[in-house]
Write an enzyme that holds these catalytic residues in place. Structure first.
Site, PDB file in Angstrom:
ATOM      1  N   LEU A  23       0.797  -1.230   0.000  1.00  0.00           N
ATOM      2  CA  LEU A  23       0.000   0.000   0.000  1.00  0.00           C
ATOM      3  C   LEU A  23       0.831   1.281   0.000  1.00  0.00           C
ATOM      4  O   LEU A  23       0.291   2.357  -0.198  1.00  0.00           O
ATOM      5  CB  LEU A  23      -0.902   0.023   1.246  1.00  0.00           C
ATOM      6  CG  LEU A  23      -1.920  -1.122   1.367  1.00  0.00           C
ATOM      7  CD1 LEU A  23      -2.596  -1.083   2.731  1.00  0.00           C
ATOM      8  CD2 LEU A  23      -2.959  -1.012   0.261  1.00  0.00           C
ATOM      9  N   ALA A  29      10.095  -1.783   1.209  1.00  0.00           N
ATOM     10  CA  ALA A  29       9.730  -3.117   1.721  1.00  0.00           C
ATOM     11  C   ALA A  29       8.264  -3.425   1.453  1.00  0.00           C
ATOM     12  O   ALA A  29       7.907  -4.534   1.058  1.00  0.00           O
ATOM     13  CB  ALA A  29      10.021  -3.200   3.219  1.00  0.00           C
ATOM     14  N   SER A  30       7.399  -2.437   1.667  1.00  0.00           N
ATOM     15  CA  SER A  30       5.967  -2.648   1.442  1.00  0.00           C
ATOM     16  C   SER A  30       5.710  -3.057  -0.001  1.00  0.00           C
ATOM     17  O   SER A  30       4.947  -3.986  -0.283  1.00  0.00           O
ATOM     18  CB  SER A  30       5.194  -1.375   1.802  1.00  0.00           C
ATOM     19  OG  SER A  30       4.031  -1.222   1.029  1.00  0.00           O
ATOM     20  N   GLU A 176       3.059  13.005   9.819  1.00  0.00           N
ATOM     21  CA  GLU A 176       3.314  11.578  10.074  1.00  0.00           C
ATOM     22  C   GLU A 176       3.771  11.340  11.510  1.00  0.00           C
ATOM     23  O   GLU A 176       4.297  10.291  11.847  1.00  0.00           O
ATOM     24  CB  GLU A 176       4.345  11.053   9.070  1.00  0.00           C
ATOM     25  CG  GLU A 176       3.913  11.213   7.618  1.00  0.00           C
ATOM     26  CD  GLU A 176       3.011  10.075   7.092  1.00  0.00           C
ATOM     27  OE1 GLU A 176       3.264   8.914   7.426  1.00  0.00           O
ATOM     28  OE2 GLU A 176       2.054  10.372   6.342  1.00  0.00           O
ATOM     29  N   HIS A 252      10.257   8.151   5.981  1.00  0.00           N
ATOM     30  CA  HIS A 252      10.145   8.893   7.242  1.00  0.00           C
ATOM     31  C   HIS A 252      11.565   9.190   7.717  1.00  0.00           C
ATOM     32  O   HIS A 252      12.477   8.378   7.482  1.00  0.00           O
ATOM     33  CB  HIS A 252       9.460   8.052   8.337  1.00  0.00           C
ATOM     34  CG  HIS A 252       7.998   7.832   8.129  1.00  0.00           C
ATOM     35  ND1 HIS A 252       7.402   6.603   8.299  1.00  0.00           N
ATOM     36  CD2 HIS A 252       7.002   8.685   7.790  1.00  0.00           C
ATOM     37  CE1 HIS A 252       6.101   6.704   8.074  1.00  0.00           C
ATOM     38  NE2 HIS A 252       5.828   7.954   7.756  1.00  0.00           N
ATOM     39  N   ASN A 364       6.915  -4.963   5.941  1.00  0.00           N
ATOM     40  CA  ASN A 364       6.066  -3.841   5.534  1.00  0.00           C
ATOM     41  C   ASN A 364       6.765  -2.507   5.797  1.00  0.00           C
ATOM     42  O   ASN A 364       6.141  -1.450   5.805  1.00  0.00           O
ATOM     43  CB  ASN A 364       4.738  -3.881   6.298  1.00  0.00           C
ATOM     44  CG  ASN A 364       3.590  -4.384   5.421  1.00  0.00           C
ATOM     45  OD1 ASN A 364       3.672  -4.304   4.197  1.00  0.00           O
ATOM     46  ND2 ASN A 364       2.547  -4.875   6.042  1.00  0.00           N
ATOM     47  N   CYS A 370       9.771   2.096  14.509  1.00  0.00           N
ATOM     48  CA  CYS A 370       8.426   2.381  13.974  1.00  0.00           C
ATOM     49  C   CYS A 370       7.364   1.862  14.914  1.00  0.00           C
ATOM     50  O   CYS A 370       6.245   2.384  14.960  1.00  0.00           O
ATOM     51  CB  CYS A 370       8.197   1.671  12.645  1.00  0.00           C
ATOM     52  SG  CYS A 370       9.253   2.183  11.316  1.00  0.00           S
TER      53      CYS A 370
HETATM   54  N1  LIG Z   1       8.940   4.569   9.705  1.00  0.00           N
HETATM   55  C1  LIG Z   1       7.919   4.479  10.502  1.00  0.00           C
HETATM   56  N2  LIG Z   1       7.874   5.183  11.565  1.00  0.00           N
HETATM   57  N3  LIG Z   1       6.857   3.718  10.225  1.00  0.00           N
HETATM   58  C2  LIG Z   1       6.795   2.703   9.243  1.00  0.00           C
HETATM   59  C3  LIG Z   1       5.430   2.637   8.662  1.00  0.00           C
HETATM   60  C4  LIG Z   1       5.314   1.560   7.628  1.00  0.00           C
HETATM   61  C5  LIG Z   1       4.006   1.659   6.880  1.00  0.00           C
HETATM   62  N4  LIG Z   1       3.854   0.514   6.011  1.00  0.00           N
HETATM   63  C6  LIG Z   1       2.656   0.253   5.456  1.00  0.00           C
HETATM   64  O1  LIG Z   1       1.667   0.888   5.665  1.00  0.00           O
HETATM   65  C7  LIG Z   1       2.621  -0.946   4.499  1.00  0.00           C
HETATM   66  C8  LIG Z   1       1.293  -1.662   4.507  1.00  0.00           C
HETATM   67  C9  LIG Z   1       1.153  -2.609   3.343  1.00  0.00           C
HETATM   68  O2  LIG Z   1       1.763  -2.392   2.289  1.00  0.00           O
HETATM   69  O3  LIG Z   1       0.389  -3.606   3.488  1.00  0.00           O
HETATM   70  C10 LIG Z   1       3.924   2.955   6.073  1.00  0.00           C
HETATM   71  O4  LIG Z   1       4.438   2.975   4.949  1.00  0.00           O
HETATM   72  O5  LIG Z   1       3.380   3.946   6.576  1.00  0.00           O
END
Ligand SMILES: N=C(N)NCCC[C@H](NC(=O)CCC(=O)O)C(=O)O
EC number: 3.5.3.23
Length: 446
Positions: A23, A29-30, A176, A252, A364, A370
């Site tokens: 998403l 990674a996501s 964020e 971030h 993710n 995080c």
């Molecule tokens: N760095 C910090 N503080 N937070 C990491 C958040 C990861 C989160 N991943 C996601 O939302 C992926 C969900 C998905 O692809 O299913 C994001 O991108 O917002």
């Protein structure tokens, strides 16, 4: 005289719908794990094991509850109707992408839950909370209402805790939360310097900005949060993140820098103007000298920093120096692993490294840092908050048993429309608010 204060860490308990939906454009990674089959049970247990290890070491460790997902109320707001099962079925047929977005367990990454300013920094001497609107991503933009309710249920005493609503949910005020905010200080109870890091200036199209990936945080949002929290100019520094880093997958600032006490641990490509950031912090920091632990690209190339999440580590005080709590991936990448060995061998402020396995979350794009929201509390504030969410042996046992009773071991994108999943989630969460003593925080409970 400064009061005694501690840094409490509130980790997001991973929700039963944890899945890989790809998403987050800009989060490498996501995107690379899209459609992989997740293991929500393992994810939640990995998170609990991290909390337990830190609680056992004497750190104040709290838990923030997962959110109700799939979020049927959002699907209804988008025009899907009928019974809950009808709503899920229609969403699965007509728009699997929307269903995936409202099913994400992304509230686990509580570094994005809110920005928190300790009472030592604020004009009314209360702890201030502003839930992040997370407006850059639809799946995350639906978190702030429940996040705000949970924070209010935990920090109820209005004479000590101030809660603001999230900023307007538009890109100009994209916020964020604590992922783009770190605090430097002498002691936790002393006035500190709050470093707000933004990705772009919304109302100036000439200002530098990333070209490939989105900048999720704006200067205007950071300034608004600082104003709401009553931070004086002398307490706040605003710094632009290096657009090159965002375009390399640093979505971030906490993927490229982390601060604790008087120490800022960062990569040389973290900030657009490194010298200015350091000068601004140095000129405001009282009661301590800034320790800048700078990692060069020669030591750790930017892509290795992103792949390993070296900087998405928790930097924690110990009786002898600071400990860096790193994700396991840091030991799998040669440049990073070698750097960590050098780091502890040098006589710097970081004296130890501990490895945590949070692989389910890492896939993710969520590392140890995080997964936690830092809340600095003085002794009276700690006493005044709701203690049902603080992890001790009994709560750890209860939550582990709860996860084992309610969580699946496999979840694929096709499972998200299963009406049984929604039922399982609601049953589990209803029980959880009882375990944590939170009252009603979910839409289905109101
Ligand atoms: N760095 C910090 N503080 N937070 C990491 C958040 C990861 C989160 N991943 C996601 O939302 C992926 C969900 C998905 O692809 O299913 C994001 O991108 O917002």
């Amino acid at each position: 005289m400064a009061k005694h204060a501690v840094e409490a860490n509130f980790d997001g308990l991973v929700g039963p719908s944890h899945n890989y939906a790809g998403l987050s454009w800009g989060n490498v990674a996501s995107r690379s794990n899209v459609r992989a089959v997740s293991n929500p049970r393992e994810a939640a247990l990995q998170g609990l094991a991290k909390m337990k290890r830190l609680a056992d070491r004497g750190y104040v460790q709290g838990v923030l509850p997962p959110h109700e997902r799939p979020h049927v109320a959002t699907l209804r707001a988008l025009g899907f109707d009928g019974s809950d099962s009808d709503v899920l079925r229609a969403a699965a047929e007509q728009s699997p992408a929307i269903l995936a977005a409202v099913s994400s367990a992304s509230a686990m990454w509580t570094a994005n839950a809110a920005t928190v300013s300790p009472s030592a920094d604020t004009s009314d001497s209360r702890v201030h909370f502003t839930p992040a609107n997370l407006s850059a991503k639809f799946h995350r933009s639906i978190e702030h209402a429940v996040t705000g309710r949970a924070l209010k249920a935990i920090f109820t005493d209005e004479s000590r805790f101030a809660h603001h609503p999230a900023l307007p949910s538009v890109s100009q005020f994209g916020d964020e939360g604590a992922a783009n905010h770190t605090r430097l200080c002498g002691g936790y109870g002393e006035p500190g310097v709050e470093l707000f890091v933004y990705g772009k200036v919304a109302f100036n199209e000439q200002a530098p900005a990333p070209r490939l990936y989105p900048a999720r945080q704006t200067l205007e949002a950071s300034q608004a949060v600082a104003r709401l929290h009553g931070l004086k100019d002398s307490r706040a520094v605003f710094a632009q993140q290096n657009p090159e880093a965002i375009d390399a997958g640093v979505f971030h600032n906490d993927v490229i820098a982390v601060g604790n006490g008087n120490t800022l641990f960062y990569h040389e490509l973290a900030f657009l103007d490194e010298e200015q950031v350091l000068a601004d912090i140095r000129s405001r920091l009282t009661g301590a000298e800034l320790e800048a632990v700078r990692v060069s690209s020669d030591q750790v190339p930017l892509e290795d920093a992103v792949a390993s999440y070296l900087f998405n580590s928790q930097l924690l005080n110990t009786p002898d120096g600071m400990m860096l709590a790193v994700p396991g991936e840091c030991r799998e990448i040669a440049s990073v692993s070698g750097y960590l060995d050098e780091l502890v061998a040098n006589a710097g402020p970081i004296t130890s490294v501990e490895v945590f396995d949070v692989k389910q979350s890492m896939r993710n794009g969520g590392g140890p840092a995080c997964l936690r929201l830092r809340v600095v509390l003085d002794d009276d504030e700690l006493k005044a908050m709701h203690h049902g969410v603080l992890l001790n042996d009994a709560l750890y046992e209860r939550l582990t048993t709860w996860v084992e009773a309610h969580y699946r071991e496999e979840l694929s994108q096709e499972d998200l429309g299963d009406p049984m999943l929604l039922e399982e989630v609601r049953k589990a969460l209803d029980e959880l608010t009882g375990i944590l003593g939170l009252g009603s925080v979910y839409d289905f409970q109101l």
